[in-house]
Design a protein around this motif. Sequence first.
Motif, PDB file in Angstrom:
ATOM      1  N   SER A 185     -30.054-138.040  -7.461  1.00  9.03           N
ATOM      2  CA  SER A 185     -29.256-138.616  -6.390  1.00  9.03           C
ATOM      3  C   SER A 185     -29.550-138.175  -4.954  1.00  9.03           C
ATOM      4  CB  SER A 185     -27.725-138.853  -6.905  1.00  9.03           C
ATOM      5  OG  SER A 185     -27.670-139.223  -8.196  1.00  9.03           O
ATOM      6  N   GLY A 186     -29.256-139.037  -4.158  1.00  7.80           N
ATOM      7  CA  GLY A 186     -29.427-138.503  -2.678  1.00  7.80           C
ATOM      8  C   GLY A 186     -30.795-137.785  -2.410  1.00  7.80           C
ATOM      9  N   MET A 187     -31.849-138.451  -2.611  1.00  6.90           N
ATOM     10  CA  MET A 187     -33.146-137.765  -2.534  1.00  6.90           C
ATOM     11  C   MET A 187     -33.965-138.348  -1.489  1.00  6.90           C
ATOM     12  SD  MET A 187     -33.136-135.063  -4.520  1.00  6.90           S
ATOM     13  CE  MET A 187     -34.787-134.629  -4.599  1.00  6.90           C
ATOM     14  N   ILE A 188     -34.899-137.737  -0.757  1.00  9.73           N
ATOM     15  CA  ILE A 188     -35.764-138.375   0.352  1.00  9.73           C
ATOM     16  C   ILE A 188     -36.662-138.918  -0.838  1.00  9.73           C
ATOM     17  CG2 ILE A 188     -37.615-138.001   2.029  1.00  9.73           C
ATOM     18  CD1 ILE A 188     -34.635-138.066   2.981  1.00  9.73           C
ATOM     19  N   PRO A 189     -37.488-140.102  -0.473  1.00  8.15           N
ATOM     20  CA  PRO A 189     -38.406-140.594  -1.333  1.00  8.15           C
ATOM     21  C   PRO A 189     -39.602-139.766  -1.484  1.00  8.15           C
ATOM     22  CG  PRO A 189     -37.529-142.249  -0.015  1.00  8.15           C
ATOM     23  CD  PRO A 189     -36.609-141.154   0.393  1.00  8.15           C
TER      24      PRO A 189
END
Length: 549
Positions: A401-405
Motif C-alpha cells: 500500500s502507498g507505493m510509487i509504481p
Amino acid sequence: MNQTAPLDQIAIELVRNAFHSICDEMAESLVRSSHSPNIKERRDCSCSVYDVAGDIAVQAEHIPIHLGVMAGALRHILAAFPAAEMAPGDVFLVNDPYYGANHLPDFIVAGPLFAGGRMVGFGASMAHHTDVGGLTPRSMPATATEIFHEGLRIPPVKLAAAGLVDNNILTIIAANSRLPDERMADLGAQIATIRVAQSRIDELARRYDTDQLRYALAEIIRRSEAATRACIAALPDEIWYGAAAADFGGEMIPLRVALSHQGDRLKIDFSGSGPQTNSPFNSCLANTLACVYMAIRITLAQGIPANAGMYRALEIAIPAGSILNPVFPAAISAATQVSYHTFEALMDALSAFAPERVLAGTGGGGVFSFGGMNPLTGRLFAYGEALGGGSGASNVADGESGMIPPVANLHDTPVEVLEMSLPVRILRYELVPGSAGAGRQRGGFGLRREFQVLTPVRCSFQVSMPTHGPGGLLGGGAGAPTRITVTAPDAAPLSITGFSELSAAAGTVIRVETAGGGGYGPPCERAAPARAQDRLYGYGDIQIRGAQA
C-alpha cells in the motif's frame, strides 16, 4: 598481480562489484549534496557507468525509468562530442527528450573516466530538478500542447572543460528557473558525482590497468547479452499479446504490444497503439524503451544484470506519431504517467509465459504541482511529486500500500519536510479504505493526502487513472481510480478528473486519493488465513473492492 594478464572470472566479478559500488557512492553523494527535497528526500535520481562506446555497463538500483533512459542519452552526447576529443574533467549536460532524455526537469550529467591517461568509460547521473521554467511552477504544466511550454530545452552541451565549469551555461539555466539557487546547488552536486567516480577509478587503476578495466566492462555487457539470448532462445514459438488503456481523463487511449522471438532475439511490437495527444500525456521514445527494459528484466531475464547486453537482445518497434513515440514538438512532461499503462500492457503480455513473475496494475495519482510566492521568504517556491498508490498484487504476495509504481521506484516527501520548507499544511495522510483490487492476492491500498495551501498558488494536475483503476491480472479485480477534490474557502468542492490547472486562494484544501492496486487471480481463491489477516488489520471492515472479506 601481472598488470598485462587477462582477467579471470573471479577478477571480472570483483571489478563488476567495484563498479556497482562506484554507482552507489555517486548516488549517495548526490543525495547528500543536493538541496532540493526532490533529490534529497524523494531520491529522484540515478547513476550509471558506461564503456568507452557509450553502452551502459553497470547501474545502481534506483529508478528503472531513469536507468533505461540513460542507456540511450549518452549516444546523443557522443554524436555531438566525439570521445577521442574528450579530456579528464570534461562534463556534458542534456535534458531534451528529443535528444534521448526523459522530460525537461530530468538533467543528465555525464563525463569521461580515465585511467593511466586513457579513457575507461563514462560516469553519469540523472536527477529531477524541481523547476526549469515553463507555464507553471515545477515545470509540469497540465495544459501544455508543445514542449516549448514545458521549460528550458538543453541539447547536448559541454558544461565543463578539463574541470572548468562554463558559467555562461549556468547563468542561462538559473535565469530560466523559479528556484535559481536550488538549480545551481543540485547541478553542482551532479557534477561532483563525476569527480567521485573518477577518484574511485583512480583507486581501481592501482590494481588493474586500463586495458583490464575496459575488458571487464566489455565482458560484463557480453555476459548479460549471452544470458538474455539463452533465455529468449528457450521460449516456445508463439506470439503473446498484451493490452492496456492509458486513462487520459476519461479518454481511454489503447496501448497494444505483441511479443515473439526469432532465434535468440525477442521482438516487441507496439503497433496498434493510440496516436500522440495534444497534451503532455505522451511518452517519449526513451521512456517507452525504459518500460520494456524494466518488464523484461523482472520476468524473462530475472537475475541477469541489466545493461546494454540485455538490451541488444531486444528488437523493439514503436510507431512514430503514437502516444509511445510522439514526434516533435509534442509536449512530453507526463511521460511517466503513460509509462504506468505501458508497463501494464507488457505485464499482460508476459503473464502468458511468466505468470509467476508479473505484477497486476499499480496505482498512483499522477503528478500534483503548485507554487507561488512564499510570504515568509519573499521568494518564489515550487512543489510537486509523483504520488504513489496501491501496488499490484503478484502470484505470491498482496500488493503493498502507498507505493510509487515500479517504473518510478521513488520515495515520497515527508510531511515534516513539506511543512518546514513550504507554505502548506498537510491535514491528512493515510490509506484509502476500499481502494484495493480483489483477488487471490489483493492489490495494495491507495493514499489519501490533504494539502491546505497557506498562500495563493497556481496548481497543475497531471492526473493518473482518474476514470478506471489499475487492472487486475488472471482474474483479479481492478483497483479504485484516483479522486481529487479542491475546496476553496466558503466554496463547494470541485472535482478534478483530468489534466487541468487552476489558481487556489490561501486556505484552499486539495484532497488527493490515489488509485489502488489491481488484484491477482480470482477473488474466490483467496485463502482463509489471508482473509483472517484482512479482518485482523481492519481490511475486512472496509471491504476490499470486488470481494467479500
